[in-house]
Every structure is written in structure tokens, then in C-alpha cells.
Scaffold this motif. Structure first.
Motif, PDB file in Angstrom:
ATOM      1  N   ALA A 168      33.358  40.839  49.407  1.00 37.43           N
ATOM      2  CA  ALA A 168      34.390  41.546  48.647  1.00 37.43           C
ATOM      3  C   ALA A 168      34.142  41.286  47.166  1.00 37.43           C
ATOM      4  O   ALA A 168      34.240  40.153  46.700  1.00 37.43           O
ATOM      5  CB  ALA A 168      35.776  41.061  49.045  1.00 37.43           C
ATOM      6  N   THR A 169      33.801  42.339  46.412  1.00 38.77           N
ATOM      7  CA  THR A 169      33.473  42.223  44.997  1.00 38.77           C
ATOM      8  C   THR A 169      34.509  42.973  44.176  1.00 38.77           C
ATOM      9  O   THR A 169      34.851  44.115  44.490  1.00 38.77           O
ATOM     10  CB  THR A 169      32.080  42.818  44.724  1.00 38.77           C
ATOM     11  OG1 THR A 169      31.147  42.238  45.630  1.00 38.77           O
ATOM     12  CG2 THR A 169      31.633  42.548  43.306  1.00 38.77           C
ATOM     13  N   GLN A 183      41.501  37.539  42.031  1.00 39.42           N
ATOM     14  CA  GLN A 183      42.645  37.639  41.132  1.00 39.42           C
ATOM     15  C   GLN A 183      43.659  38.574  41.748  1.00 39.42           C
ATOM     16  O   GLN A 183      43.297  39.573  42.378  1.00 39.42           O
ATOM     17  CB  GLN A 183      42.232  38.180  39.762  1.00 39.42           C
ATOM     18  CG  GLN A 183      41.467  37.187  38.933  1.00 39.42           C
ATOM     19  CD  GLN A 183      41.221  37.727  37.545  1.00 39.42           C
ATOM     20  OE1 GLN A 183      41.412  38.906  37.283  1.00 39.42           O
ATOM     21  NE2 GLN A 183      40.788  36.857  36.655  1.00 39.42           N
ATOM     22  N   GLU A 184      44.926  38.269  41.581  1.00 43.12           N
ATOM     23  CA  GLU A 184      46.011  39.031  42.215  1.00 43.12           C
ATOM     24  C   GLU A 184      46.007  40.515  41.857  1.00 43.12           C
ATOM     25  O   GLU A 184      46.268  41.360  42.693  1.00 43.12           O
ATOM     26  CB  GLU A 184      47.361  38.419  41.853  1.00 43.12           C
ATOM     27  CG  GLU A 184      47.625  37.103  42.531  1.00 43.12           C
ATOM     28  CD  GLU A 184      47.708  37.221  44.040  1.00 43.12           C
ATOM     29  OE1 GLU A 184      48.214  38.234  44.553  1.00 43.12           O
ATOM     30  OE2 GLU A 184      47.254  36.289  44.715  1.00 43.12           O
ATOM     31  N   GLN A 185      45.743  40.858  40.614  1.00 43.29           N
ATOM     32  CA  GLN A 185      45.848  42.258  40.203  1.00 43.29           C
ATOM     33  C   GLN A 185      44.556  43.047  40.438  1.00 43.29           C
ATOM     34  O   GLN A 185      44.494  44.218  40.117  1.00 43.29           O
ATOM     35  CB  GLN A 185      46.244  42.351  38.723  1.00 43.29           C
ATOM     36  CG  GLN A 185      45.213  41.824  37.761  1.00 43.29           C
ATOM     37  CD  GLN A 185      45.329  40.337  37.500  1.00 43.29           C
ATOM     38  OE1 GLN A 185      45.998  39.625  38.244  1.00 43.29           O
ATOM     39  NE2 GLN A 185      44.678  39.866  36.471  1.00 43.29           N
ATOM     40  N   ASP A 221      32.363  40.823  37.770  1.00 41.47           N
ATOM     41  CA  ASP A 221      31.418  40.311  38.754  1.00 41.47           C
ATOM     42  C   ASP A 221      31.985  39.042  39.380  1.00 41.47           C
ATOM     43  O   ASP A 221      31.594  37.928  39.034  1.00 41.47           O
ATOM     44  CB  ASP A 221      30.074  40.035  38.091  1.00 41.47           C
ATOM     45  CG  ASP A 221      28.976  39.734  39.094  1.00 41.47           C
ATOM     46  OD1 ASP A 221      29.156  40.088  40.278  1.00 41.47           O
ATOM     47  OD2 ASP A 221      27.964  39.155  38.704  1.00 41.47           O
ATOM     48  N   ALA A 222      32.931  39.207  40.280  1.00 46.62           N
ATOM     49  CA  ALA A 222      33.583  38.087  40.953  1.00 46.62           C
ATOM     50  C   ALA A 222      34.046  38.552  42.322  1.00 46.62           C
ATOM     51  O   ALA A 222      34.134  39.750  42.587  1.00 46.62           O
ATOM     52  CB  ALA A 222      34.773  37.601  40.137  1.00 46.62           C
ATOM     53  N   GLY A 223      34.344  37.592  43.183  1.00 41.66           N
ATOM     54  CA  GLY A 223      34.841  37.953  44.501  1.00 41.66           C
ATOM     55  C   GLY A 223      34.696  36.847  45.503  1.00 41.66           C
ATOM     56  O   GLY A 223      34.715  35.665  45.159  1.00 41.66           O
ATOM     57  N   MET A 224      34.509  37.246  46.778  1.00 39.51           N
ATOM     58  CA  MET A 224      34.494  36.302  47.880  1.00 39.51           C
ATOM     59  C   MET A 224      33.537  36.796  48.955  1.00 39.51           C
ATOM     60  O   MET A 224      33.412  37.993  49.187  1.00 39.51           O
ATOM     61  CB  MET A 224      35.916  36.186  48.448  1.00 39.51           C
ATOM     62  CG  MET A 224      36.055  35.365  49.678  1.00 39.51           C
ATOM     63  SD  MET A 224      37.766  35.195  50.224  1.00 39.51           S
ATOM     64  CE  MET A 224      38.112  36.831  50.813  1.00 39.51           C
ATOM     65  N   VAL A 230      33.729  30.277  53.725  1.00 38.12           N
ATOM     66  CA  VAL A 230      34.187  31.079  52.590  1.00 38.12           C
ATOM     67  C   VAL A 230      33.433  30.636  51.343  1.00 38.12           C
ATOM     68  O   VAL A 230      33.320  29.446  51.073  1.00 38.12           O
ATOM     69  CB  VAL A 230      35.704  30.909  52.353  1.00 38.12           C
ATOM     70  CG1 VAL A 230      36.161  31.749  51.173  1.00 38.12           C
ATOM     71  CG2 VAL A 230      36.481  31.269  53.589  1.00 38.12           C
ATOM     72  N   HIS A 231      32.914  31.603  50.592  1.00 36.90           N
ATOM     73  CA  HIS A 231      32.215  31.319  49.344  1.00 36.90           C
ATOM     74  C   HIS A 231      32.812  32.190  48.240  1.00 36.90           C
ATOM     75  O   HIS A 231      32.768  33.409  48.323  1.00 36.90           O
ATOM     76  CB  HIS A 231      30.720  31.617  49.492  1.00 36.90           C
ATOM     77  CG  HIS A 231      29.962  31.481  48.227  1.00 36.90           C
ATOM     78  ND1 HIS A 231      29.449  32.558  47.556  1.00 36.90           N
ATOM     79  CD2 HIS A 231      29.648  30.393  47.488  1.00 36.90           C
ATOM     80  CE1 HIS A 231      28.844  32.144  46.461  1.00 36.90           C
ATOM     81  NE2 HIS A 231      28.950  30.837  46.395  1.00 36.90           N
ATOM     82  N   PHE A 232      33.400  31.560  47.232  1.00 32.66           N
ATOM     83  CA  PHE A 232      33.926  32.289  46.076  1.00 32.66           C
ATOM     84  C   PHE A 232      32.853  32.316  44.992  1.00 32.66           C
ATOM     85  O   PHE A 232      32.157  31.332  44.783  1.00 32.66           O
ATOM     86  CB  PHE A 232      35.176  31.601  45.518  1.00 32.66           C
ATOM     87  CG  PHE A 232      36.347  31.665  46.450  1.00 32.66           C
ATOM     88  CD1 PHE A 232      37.093  32.817  46.566  1.00 32.66           C
ATOM     89  CD2 PHE A 232      36.698  30.572  47.217  1.00 32.66           C
ATOM     90  CE1 PHE A 232      38.164  32.889  47.431  1.00 32.66           C
ATOM     91  CE2 PHE A 232      37.771  30.618  48.083  1.00 32.66           C
ATOM     92  CZ  PHE A 232      38.504  31.779  48.191  1.00 32.66           C
ATOM     93  N   PHE A 233      32.724  33.441  44.295  1.00 34.75           N
ATOM     94  CA  PHE A 233      31.756  33.527  43.206  1.00 34.75           C
ATOM     95  C   PHE A 233      32.396  34.190  41.992  1.00 34.75           C
ATOM     96  O   PHE A 233      33.306  34.995  42.116  1.00 34.75           O
ATOM     97  CB  PHE A 233      30.487  34.278  43.643  1.00 34.75           C
ATOM     98  CG  PHE A 233      30.720  35.691  44.094  1.00 34.75           C
ATOM     99  CD1 PHE A 233      30.623  36.740  43.209  1.00 34.75           C
ATOM    100  CD2 PHE A 233      31.031  35.965  45.414  1.00 34.75           C
ATOM    101  CE1 PHE A 233      30.829  38.049  43.626  1.00 34.75           C
ATOM    102  CE2 PHE A 233      31.235  37.253  45.844  1.00 34.75           C
ATOM    103  CZ  PHE A 233      31.136  38.303  44.941  1.00 34.75           C
TER     104      PHE A 233
END
Length: 106
Positions: free
Chosen positions: A79-80, A24-26, A85-88, A16-19
Motif C-alpha cells: 500500500a503506497t 497517515q490518517e488523511q 513515497d510512503a506506505g506499508m 508488517v514493514h512500514f516505509f
């Protein structure tokens, strides 16, 4: 006399790589799936089924659904977040190169 049972190993390994701050929940996320070949080639999953030149439909999911995603061994899932500009990224074990000829490498 007791009967022997084989050990069932159902656990799968993935990376798993988070960027950009991660999930975020919402948030709502655009999910793209890719498959890898042994030669190192990466291609969109299901690209062979679609006609040439047609755009693939964008798949959007909630944060809860994205957290439940699990890749198969030769799959990469990206998943963006729609609004930032964030995701996994999720890499299956062979896509990440975790297992190489039956020996683990770090």
C-alpha cells in the motif's frame, strides 16, 4: 462423560514493514496484491484472469481500510501513499519465510 473438543486456532502470522514514514490518517493509498510460489516467483494476484497487455485497475483505499488488510499465507500486499513515497507492506507467513518446515526461525 464429557465430550472432547478440538482447539480452533484462527490466528494467522504475518509480517508488517512500514516505509517512508508509514501511514497517515488523511492519506489515500494505492493497493497492489502479489502472490508467491514455492519456487520464489512473485506475480501480481489475478494476472491470469486479465488479457495480455491490458493494464490492471488501480485500487485506492483510505488509511482505515488499509489498516484492516490481512494477507493470506502466500500473499504480499503493498500500500503506497498517492501523494508521497510512503506506505506499508504486508507479507503472509510463507511469503515472508516465517515458518520453514514446521519449525520457526528468527
Amino acid at each position: 462423560m464429557s465430550t472432547a473438543r478440538t482447539i480452533q486456532r484462527t490466528a494467522s502470522t504475518y509480517l508488517v514493514h512500514f516505509f517512508g514514514g508509514g501511514l497517515q490518517e488523511q492519506g489515500r493509498y494505492v493497493v497492489e496484491r502479489y502472490e508467491t510460489a514455492a519456487s520464489g516467483e512473485i506475480r501480481p494476484l489475478g494476472a491470469d484472469n486479465e488479457g495480455g497487455g491490458r493494464r490492471r485497475r488501480r485500487t485506492t483505499m483510505s488509511c482505515r481500510a488499509v489498516r484492516r488488510l490481512r494477507p493470506v499465507t502466500n500473499e504480499i500486499i503493498v500500500a503506497t501513499d498517492i501523494s508521497r513515497d510512503a506506505g506499508m507492506q504486508l507479507f503472509g507467513s510463507s511469503a515472508a519465510g516465517i515458518a520453514l518446515r514446521g519449525k520457526w526461525r528468527c
